[in-house]
Structure formats: C-alpha cells, structure tokens
Design a protein around this motif. Structure first.
Motif, short mmCIF file in Angstrom:
data_model
loop_
_atom_site.label_atom_id
_atom_site.label_comp_id
_atom_site.label_asym_id
_atom_site.label_seq_id
_atom_site.Cartn_x
_atom_site.Cartn_y
_atom_site.Cartn_z
N ASP A 95 22.73 -40.38 -48.86
CA ASP A 95 21.71 -40.65 -47.86
C ASP A 95 21.51 -42.14 -47.65
O ASP A 95 21.42 -42.62 -46.52
N VAL A 96 21.46 -42.89 -48.76
CA VAL A 96 21.27 -44.34 -48.65
C VAL A 96 22.52 -45.00 -48.08
O VAL A 96 22.43 -45.97 -47.31
N LEU A 97 23.69 -44.49 -48.44
CA LEU A 97 24.93 -45.05 -47.91
C LEU A 97 24.98 -44.96 -46.39
O LEU A 97 25.50 -45.86 -45.73
N LEU A 98 24.43 -43.89 -45.85
CA LEU A 98 24.43 -43.73 -44.40
C LEU A 98 23.73 -44.89 -43.72
O LEU A 98 24.11 -45.30 -42.62
N ALA A 99 22.73 -45.45 -44.39
CA ALA A 99 21.98 -46.56 -43.81
C ALA A 99 22.78 -47.85 -43.80
O ALA A 99 22.39 -48.82 -43.13
N SER A 100 23.90 -47.91 -44.53
CA SER A 100 24.66 -49.15 -44.59
C SER A 100 25.31 -49.50 -43.26
O SER A 100 25.72 -50.64 -43.05
N ALA A 149 13.38 -35.24 -38.92
CA ALA A 149 12.53 -36.39 -38.59
C ALA A 149 11.05 -36.06 -38.78
O ALA A 149 10.28 -36.87 -39.31
N THR A 150 10.65 -34.87 -38.39
CA THR A 150 9.25 -34.46 -38.54
C THR A 150 8.84 -34.46 -40.00
O THR A 150 7.75 -34.93 -40.35
N HIS A 151 9.71 -33.97 -40.88
CA HIS A 151 9.39 -33.96 -42.30
C HIS A 151 9.40 -35.38 -42.89
O HIS A 151 8.57 -35.72 -43.73
N SER A 152 10.32 -36.21 -42.43
CA SER A 152 10.44 -37.56 -42.98
C SER A 152 9.27 -38.45 -42.57
O SER A 152 8.94 -39.40 -43.28
N LEU A 153 8.66 -38.17 -41.44
CA LEU A 153 7.57 -39.01 -40.95
C LEU A 153 6.21 -38.48 -41.40
O LEU A 153 5.19 -38.80 -40.78
N GLN A 154 6.18 -37.72 -42.49
CA GLN A 154 4.94 -37.25 -43.08
C GLN A 154 4.88 -37.69 -44.55
O GLN A 154 5.00 -36.88 -45.46
N PRO A 155 4.73 -38.97 -44.81
CA PRO A 155 4.78 -39.46 -46.20
C PRO A 155 3.66 -38.88 -47.05
O PRO A 155 2.48 -38.95 -46.71
N ALA A 168 20.52 -42.27 -40.30
CA ALA A 168 20.48 -43.52 -41.06
C ALA A 168 19.13 -44.22 -40.90
O ALA A 168 18.57 -44.76 -41.86
N HIS A 169 18.61 -44.25 -39.66
CA HIS A 169 17.28 -44.85 -39.45
C HIS A 169 16.21 -44.10 -40.25
O HIS A 169 15.31 -44.72 -40.82
N LEU A 170 16.31 -42.79 -40.29
CA LEU A 170 15.34 -42.01 -41.07
C LEU A 170 15.43 -42.35 -42.55
O LEU A 170 14.41 -42.40 -43.25
N ARG A 229 9.79 -51.86 -36.23
CA ARG A 229 11.08 -52.04 -35.55
C ARG A 229 11.99 -50.83 -35.77
O ARG A 229 12.64 -50.35 -34.85
N ARG A 230 12.01 -50.35 -37.01
CA ARG A 230 12.90 -49.22 -37.32
C ARG A 230 12.48 -47.97 -36.55
O ARG A 230 13.33 -47.22 -36.05
N LEU A 231 11.19 -47.74 -36.42
CA LEU A 231 10.72 -46.59 -35.66
C LEU A 231 11.08 -46.72 -34.18
O LEU A 231 11.43 -45.72 -33.52
N GLY A 232 11.03 -47.94 -33.67
CA GLY A 232 11.45 -48.15 -32.29
C GLY A 232 12.92 -47.85 -32.09
O GLY A 232 13.32 -47.21 -31.10
N LEU A 233 13.73 -48.30 -33.03
CA LEU A 233 15.16 -48.00 -32.95
C LEU A 233 15.41 -46.49 -33.08
O LEU A 233 16.31 -45.94 -32.44
N LEU A 234 14.62 -45.85 -33.91
CA LEU A 234 14.73 -44.40 -34.09
C LEU A 234 14.47 -43.68 -32.77
O LEU A 234 15.21 -42.77 -32.37
N ILE A 235 13.43 -44.10 -32.08
CA ILE A 235 13.09 -43.49 -30.79
C ILE A 235 14.19 -43.75 -29.77
O ILE A 235 14.57 -42.87 -28.97
N ASP A 236 14.74 -44.97 -29.80
CA ASP A 236 15.80 -45.30 -28.86
C ASP A 236 17.05 -44.46 -29.13
O ASP A 236 17.73 -44.01 -28.20
N GLU A 237 17.37 -44.22 -30.41
CA GLU A 237 18.52 -43.37 -30.74
C GLU A 237 18.31 -41.96 -30.22
O GLU A 237 19.24 -41.31 -29.73
N ALA A 238 17.08 -41.46 -30.33
CA ALA A 238 16.79 -40.11 -29.83
C ALA A 238 17.03 -40.03 -28.33
O ALA A 238 17.57 -39.03 -27.82
N ALA A 239 16.66 -41.08 -27.61
CA ALA A 239 16.91 -41.09 -26.16
C ALA A 239 18.41 -41.11 -25.87
O ALA A 239 18.89 -40.44 -24.94
N GLN A 240 19.16 -41.87 -26.67
CA GLN A 240 20.61 -41.91 -26.50
C GLN A 240 21.23 -40.54 -26.76
O GLN A 240 22.14 -40.10 -26.07
N ILE A 241 20.73 -39.84 -27.79
CA ILE A 241 21.24 -38.51 -28.09
C ILE A 241 20.96 -37.55 -26.94
O ILE A 241 21.82 -36.76 -26.54
N GLN A 242 19.75 -37.63 -26.40
CA GLN A 242 19.40 -36.73 -25.30
C GLN A 242 20.30 -36.97 -24.10
O GLN A 242 20.80 -36.02 -23.47
#
Length: 702
Positions: free
Chosen positions: A248-253, A547-553, A608-610, A680-693
């Motif tokens: 999981d951490v490697l994916l972020a590299s 993403a929903t589970h990860s954003l509930q710390p 990776a952003h998650l 910043r990371r959350l913004g990138l996360l949202i932008d990736e979701a738009a790209q996926i859509q």
C-alpha cells in the motif's frame, strides 16, 4: 541462527506446486500398487482412471478446500463415467450425453476460480471411460473407477493435512517474493521515468507484478488466516500483514514524480529513490529465504534506505526541495516496515491489528452455494455461453471422430478439444499452440519408450508424467501438454493394451482438435466488451467505497476498511486482465485500450493518494485540535468523490487552473504542519476522481 543440514536444503527449496505434483504422483502410485496387488492389472488401470480424474482438483490447499474440490471432482467424474457406460452401445445418444456432460461441467464455473480444476474432471472421466475396452464394460468397470476416485479423495485429505505446515510456509514465502518483485518493478518504472522515449516494458512488468502479488497475497491469506492458533502462526500473520501494508505504501511512491523534472537533478532523485526501493526488495528476498529455510535472520542494522536522499544536494530555494522531505518520509516508512518485518522473524512478538475472527473475513469463500448459479442462467452470462459452446464443440468432435477413417479412438479428438477450448479467445490461442507442440513432443517420447522400455518402466514414466503435468499446468503449459500426452497414451494403453499407441492418429486428432477448438471460440463468444460496463462500474464503486472508509479517521471499522481496500485492488486487477485478454480479440470488438488504460492509471493514482491521506491522518491523530481543522476537509472531499465517481452524475469539466494550483507544494514540511499537505492531497484526490469519471465515460461511449 539454527543450522540447516545441507542434505535438507534442496527439499526446502521445492516450491509448493512441485510438492503438490509429488504428492499427487505418490498417491496415484500407491493406489495403483494396491489395486494391482488386490485385483490385478486390468482393474488397477480402471482404478487409476478414477483416481487421476479426482486428482485434477487436488492443489496445494487447506483441508477444507481439498475436501470440497476433490470431493466434487470425484463425484462428477464418477457420474460422467457412469453415463458413458450406460450409453456406450448407443453412439448417437452417447454424443448427446457428451455434450450434456460438458455443459454441466462448464456450468460449475459459476462458482468462480475455485471450480476451475473441478470443471475439467468430468471431461477427463468421459475420455477415460470411452477408452475402456469391451472386456471391462459394465457396472464392475464403473465401480472400479468410483473406487479409485474415492481412494484418491482419502489420500488427498491425509497427504494435504500432512503438508499443511509446509504449504503455509511456502505461501508466505511466495507472498514476500512477489512483494520484492513489485518493489523492483516499481524501481524500474521510477528509474526510467522522465527520460526521452521511455519504454513501456517497465510499466508492463509493474502491472504484471501487481496482478501476481494480488494472487499470492490471497493464497497466503487463505492458508495463514485459517491456520491453528500458535506463536508461529501469529508471527507469520504479522509478517503477511506487514507485506500487505508495504504494498500500500509502495503505491504512493509513484506520486509527485512528475514534479521532479527531467534534468540531471530530477533524474538523480529518481535514481536514488529507485535504489532505495531495490535495497528494500533485497531485504524482503532475504526475509523470504529465512522463512523458507526456518532460520532466524541476523540483526542487520545497516544504513537506512532513505539515508541517500538525505545526502542529495538540492538548493533550498528550489521548489523540489519542498518535495524531498515527503519522498524521504515515504522511503523511511517503507524501510521501517521492512525492518519491523525482520524483527518479527527474529522473535519479536506479533501484535496483530485484527483478531483471528476478524481475519476470517479476508479468506476467499469456499463451498458450492446454490445462490451462485441463478445469475448465470441468462443468455448474457459468459459462463452459460461457454457451457453451450463447449457442449456443441465436444459433441461435434465426437460425431466427427466417428466419421474419420481412423475413428476407432474418438476419445482423443474429444480430449483435444476439451483441453484447448477456453472461455476467452486469448486463453484458447495460448492453449492451442502449447497443446499441439506438447502432443508432438509427447508422442515422440512415447515412440522412443515403446521400443526400449519395459512394462514396469512405462508404468514409472506414467507416474512421473502425471506429477509433471499436474505441477506445471499453471506455469509451463507446453510442459504440461507434453507430460499429459505421455500420460494419456500410456494410460489408454494400460486400459486397453491391444489397441496399441497409434501415434500418427493421435497427432492428427490433436491438430484437428486444436482447429475445432479455435473455430468454436467464435460460437457464442464472450468478448470482453460485453462486460466492460460492469467492470468499469465495479472499479468506480469499489474506489468510492475504499475512499469513504479511508476518509473516516478513527470512526470506521478497520475490518471493513481493509476489505474495501482489497476489493478496490481486485477490481483494478480484473479490469487490467480484461484489457490484456482483449488485445487478441478481433479488432472490431476490442476494448478501447487507451481509455481503459487511463481508467487504470488514474485508479491506481487515486489509491496512492488515499494511501498518503491515511499516512497523514496517522500523523495528525495525536493532535487534539486536528479534528476541528481536518474533519471539514475530509467531509468535503468525501462528498466530492461521491459525485465524481458516479457515472450517473453530470460530467465534470477539466479545470487546468485548479490542477496547476495543486502542483504548488506547501512551504513548510509535512512534519511541521501536515494540514496544508493534507489539503493539497485531498484536492489531488478529487481531481483524480474527475479524471477517472471522464475516462470511464469515454470508454463506455458516453
């Protein structure tokens, strides 16, 4: 460190599939010896036929899975042999029965991969029953076949239970080895990035190793999470969970690598990170060796993998200097996890984040629930379409064999079609070529053996060929095809010695069978395009769930979060496999490769952003005032993701200015103030979701 005897080391190096092949061959040999001693060679040949059919489903598995799979294979094999026996005197009706047996056998694939080997057992039993000579016809012959299947089921349960400790060890060894390979693949991708004309080979290797690791991790879960309680079991589970977190951490590299540029400094940073990843891969390889050999690793302090990044000279006023602390933190986290894995092998007590009961949720389902069947009783189901296709193909092969001038052995043509025809065109083409080459090689081997070998030697060759064919079926199919041809020729000769080997006819049947199988691939085809809508939709649903589970710390269920993460990985891997299979399909029905590849790329980036979000939230969890600042950010990001990962929602237009703003790095390091980095990371996360859509809509033609 415990000493390992040099005599024992070669046996310790045997992989699980080799041990399983030896296990199967030994079981067949013992059953054959017992049957020949008690009832004579003719009965022994029939008993071995039943045992071989049951052995098809005997893989390296837990006892419960062995019982379900080998038991089902034995039952279906006996029923198929009985049907053939009852209709032997009526050739026209027997052809229809062969089609019906094929249909039922392929419908077992409704239960997924667990039925893969089981589905072939009744087809092989049909072939063996057709090869039985007239002298062995009747209820007694069918009884001998049933006795062989039952005997092998008993052997599979006993031998499988005895091999369990070694299978568990080797499952963990393969998971660690696959993790190390993924580290090296990622290092190759990172090292080749930023250069002109970067080849696609490293990226393809990364995708291949991702799929391989997912498979190895699930096999290890199935073995280790079902193991009896004990210190060794807890240690191995702890090591496996560390490997899963490392992935999981490697994916972020991969994140932010595009910000490094392609100049000498950017290349130096990439190569340094790539070198650190290779160092960690070597540590994982060493850990796998210690697990395999049962030794305890020495305490290897050494230089931390991130130390080389500390020595890189990047001017403080350069924007890339802001990124270096984040890169060092990721490599440091990977290095710490790898060292923690070493400490577990050195004897440090394992502190598992989940209870043994919770871990059971990650074990793949087993058994044959009837609820799995109704969804596949529709004309759009790939399982039903393949079942009909196989039934038509085998019935056609049988009737055609009756008309051929060498049609005295129609079972070989039926077998040739059965082993080649797969559910997907790409798999059929691969099997076709390997089957033809393997049959020719196998026939040449039998020609030589028939002139120089004694009956006892031929029997020994049969046992060796059986074990080889069984062991390498998922790795070197041409070798399996060669060994299976030797085995089938020798077994048919043992059942009916008067029929001879008829090598030329066998080669002709194989070539014709391969041609028939290839032709029937286009009957009721299940092109990947038919299921792309569901596959892409599943990717978006699973990414949103994770993403929903990860954003509930601190508020989510850790078991559900891990399950959601696994489902997201699995859905991305399934879509990647579909894209790979589609490349050999007719051009007009292939998946849109560019759009699907874009979905996969941005899906992995989102994962990776998650991963980075989770690491940042872990840093913030001890700050008392973090909730007031962070919770609104997480809630807003979660809502945006729900909208952007929904194909029913209006498409989101590209926002180049927003993307440019996101590329600006916060001035203070994340260690001093993680909140701007999280934002910043959350913004990138949202932008990736738009790209996926957008990519998903394009792939689906919306």
């Amino acid at each position: 460190m415990p000493h390992v005897s040099p005599r024992l080391k070669p046996w310790l190096r045997l992989p699980a599939f080799a041990i399983n092949g030896i296990e199967v061959a030994l079981g067949i040999a013992l059953i054959q010896l017992a049957a020949a001693t008690l009832a004579g060679p003719q009965a022994a040949a029939l008993v071995v036929s039943g045992a071989v059919c049951a052995s098809i489903a005997h893989l390296a598995n837990t006892p419960v899975r062995t019982w379900h799979r080998v038991g089902a294979a034995a039952l279906l094999s006996v029923l198929a042999a009985l049907v053939v026996e009852l209709l032997r005197a009526q050739p026209l009706a027997l052809g229809l029965a062969i089609g019906a047996i094929a249909f039922v056998a392929m419908m077992t694939l409704a239960w997924g991969a667990r039925a893969g080997a089981v589905s072939f057992a009744p087809l092989l039993a049909t072939v063996f029953a057709m090869a039985v000579p007239p002298s062995a016809h009747g209820a007694q012959g069918a009884a001998w076949i049933a006795g062989g299947a039952a005997a092998y089921l008993g052997w599979a349960l006993v031998s499988g239970a005895a091999c369990q400790p070694r299978y568990r060890t080797l499952a963990l060894v393969e998971a660690l080895g696959a993790t190390a390979e993924l580290f090296r693949s990622r290092a190759d991708v990172l090292g080749s990035a930023g250069s002109e004309g970067t080849p696609a080979t490293p990226l393809r290797a990364w995708i291949r190793d991702e799929a391989r690791l997912a498979e190895r991790l699930q096999i290890a879960r199935d073995f280790l999470f079902a193991a009896p309680p004990g210190a060794r079991g807890e240690r191995d589970i702890g090591v496996l969970l560390r490997a899963i977190d490392l992935r999981d951490v490697l994916l972020a590299s991969r994140l932010d690598a595009d910000l490094l540029g392609s100049d000498a400094t950017g290349q130096a940073i990439r190569q340094t990170v790539a070198g650190a990843l290779r160092t960690i891969a070597e540590r994982l390889d060493a850990a796998a060796e210690h697990v395999r050999d049962g030794t305890r690793p020495a305490d290897r302090a050494g230089e931390p993998a991130h130390a080389a990044l500390e020595r890189l000279g990047v001017p403080a006023d350069e924007p890339r200097a802001r990124l270096l602390p984040s890169l060092r933190d990721r490599v440091r986290r990977l290095d710490e996890d790898a060292r923690a894995l070493d400490r577990l092998l050195q004897g440090e007590p394992a502190r598992l984040p989940l209870t043994r009961e919770q871990l059971q949720a990650f074990v793949a389902p087993e058994g044959w629930p009837l609820a799995a069947l109704p969804p596949h009783l529709t004309g759009t189901s790939p399982v039903l379409r393949h079942a009909v296709r196989m039934a038509l193909a085998l019935a056609t092969a049988y009737y055609l064999a009756l008309l051929l001038p060498w049609g005295a052995h129609p079972y070989w043509l039926v077998l040739g079609v059965a082993v080649v025809l797969r559910g997907k065109l790409g798999e059929t083409l691969a099997r076709r070529n390997a089957r033809v080459a393997g049959t020719i090689l196998g026939c040449l081997v039998v020609v030589v053996l028939s002139h120089v070998a004694t009956p006892a030697a031929l029997n020994g060759v049969f046992i060796v060929a059986l074990g080889t064919a069984h062991a390498f079926v998922m790795r070197l199919y041409w070798l399996t095809a060669t060994a299976a041809s030797v085995m089938a020729l020798l077994q048919a000769h043992a059942v009916d010695p008067g029929s001879g080997f008829a090598i030329g006819e066998r080669v002709a049947d194989t070539l014709l069978g391969a041609l028939l199988a290839w032709s029937f691939s286009y009957v009721l085809p299940s092109w990947e395009r038919r299921s792309v809508r569901e596959s892409v939709g599943r990717v978006l649903r699973d990414l949103l769930s994770y993403a929903t589970h990860s954003l509930q710390p601190g508020r989510g269920d850790p078991v559900e979060e891990r399950l959601a993460r696994r489902r997201a990985y699995d859905s991305l891997s399934a879509l990647a496999a579909a894209l790979q299979r589609s490349r050999v399909e007719p051009r007009g029905v292939r998946l849109p490769s560019r759009e699907i590849a874009t979905v996969l790329d941005h899906g992995e980036r989102l994962m990776a952003h998650l991963s980075m979000v989770r690491m940042t939230l872990a840093r913030l969890k001890d700050e008392r005032d973090s909730a007031g600042r962070v919770d609104p950010l997480l809630a807003g990001a979660s809502g945006e993701l729900a909208r952007r990962l929904d194909l029913r929602a209006p498409p989101v237009e590209p926002q180049p200015a927003r993307s440019a703003d996101l590329a600006l790095l916060p001035e203070r390091p994340a260690a001093d103030d993680p909140t701007p980095w999280l934002e910043r990371r959350l913004g990138l996360l949202i932008d990736e979701a738009a790209q996926i859509q957008r990519a998903a809509r394009s792939a689906l033609g919306r």
